[in-house]
Structure formats: structure tokens, C-alpha cells
Design a protein around this motif. Structure first.
Motif, short mmCIF file in Angstrom:
data_model
loop_
_atom_site.label_atom_id
_atom_site.label_comp_id
_atom_site.label_asym_id
_atom_site.label_seq_id
_atom_site.Cartn_x
_atom_site.Cartn_y
_atom_site.Cartn_z
N THR A 27 3.92 4.57 -4.99
CA THR A 27 2.90 5.01 -4.04
C THR A 27 2.12 6.17 -4.65
O THR A 27 2.61 6.86 -5.55
CB THR A 27 3.52 5.45 -2.69
N ASP A 29 1.56 8.92 -3.24
CA ASP A 29 2.32 10.14 -2.94
C ASP A 29 3.38 10.38 -4.01
O ASP A 29 3.58 11.51 -4.46
CB ASP A 29 2.99 10.05 -1.56
N ASP A 61 -1.11 2.35 -1.86
CA ASP A 61 -1.15 3.31 -0.77
C ASP A 61 0.13 3.15 0.05
O ASP A 61 0.62 2.03 0.24
CB ASP A 61 -2.38 3.03 0.10
N ALA A 62 0.68 4.23 0.54
CA ALA A 62 1.92 4.18 1.31
C ALA A 62 1.79 3.27 2.53
O ALA A 62 2.76 2.65 2.95
CB ALA A 62 2.34 5.58 1.74
N ALA A 63 0.58 3.15 3.08
CA ALA A 63 0.37 2.29 4.24
C ALA A 63 0.64 0.83 3.89
O ALA A 63 1.03 0.04 4.76
CB ALA A 63 -1.05 2.46 4.76
N GLU A 64 0.45 0.45 2.63
CA GLU A 64 0.73 -0.92 2.21
C GLU A 64 2.22 -1.21 2.24
O GLU A 64 2.63 -2.34 2.44
CB GLU A 64 0.21 -1.17 0.79
N VAL A 66 4.46 0.16 4.34
CA VAL A 66 4.89 0.01 5.73
C VAL A 66 4.53 -1.39 6.19
O VAL A 66 3.43 -1.87 5.98
CB VAL A 66 4.20 1.07 6.63
N GLY A 67 5.46 -2.06 6.78
CA GLY A 67 5.23 -3.44 7.19
C GLY A 67 5.59 -4.42 6.10
O GLY A 67 5.44 -5.61 6.27
N SER A 68 6.01 -3.91 4.95
CA SER A 68 6.49 -4.74 3.85
C SER A 68 5.51 -5.85 3.48
O SER A 68 5.89 -6.98 3.27
CB SER A 68 7.86 -5.32 4.19
#
Length: 84
Positions: A27, A29, A61-64, A66-68
Motif C-alpha cells: 500500500t 501507506d 491504495d489502501a482502499a483497494e 479493503v473489501g479484498s
């Protein structure tokens, strides 16, 4: 300018790189934590991203995560090795 961009003498850096390689991604981050303080040049960041890509690690991106939505590694059913 031949200064290192990542502290390869740091064991936590190696663990993060091994984990990212196992997953196939890092990520942004995590990437920020890898880079040494004071690295601000977009060209330097691009160099690091290119080097990671060469060993099979892409930046996401970390959002990618989430939700695998990301594909799991080929050995995803196996636990992460203790060395990571």
C-alpha cells in the motif's frame, strides 16, 4: 546522487518487503514507511516503485485492499511464513 532511498539494514523494512512480495502488493501507506525521511522527489519515489515492480510488487491504495478486491497470491491458503 547515490543515497539509498530505503534503509535495507532495518529488519522491519525487510519484513515489510517480504510481506508485500508474498501478497504481490504494497500500500502507499506502507511505501511511505519504507522511504527514508526527507525523500520528497517524485522521481525518487518512481524509482522505488519501479524497483518494487521488478520483483513483482505493485503499489495500491489502501482502499483497494479493503473489501479484498485484490487477487490473492497463488499460495493464499497457506499462512504467511513466520519469517515475514
Amino acid at each position: 546522487m547515490n543515497e539509498p532511498l530505503i534503509d535495507l539494514g532495518n529488519s522491519s523494512v525487510w519484513r515489510l518487503i517480504r510481506r508485500a512480495r508474498w501478497r504481490g502488493y504494497i500500500t502507499y501507506d506502507e511505501l511511505d514507511r519504507l522511504l527514508l525521511p526527507g525523500i520528497v522527489s517524485p522521481e525518487q519515489v518512481e524509482d522505488v516503485l519501479e524497483q518494487l515492480s521488478e520483483i513483482g510488487i505493485r503499489a495500491v491504495d489502501a482502499a483497494e485492499v479493503v473489501g479484498s478486491a485484490l487477487p490473492q497470491p497463488a499460495n493464499a491458503n497457506e499462512p504467511l511464513p513466520e519469517t515475514c
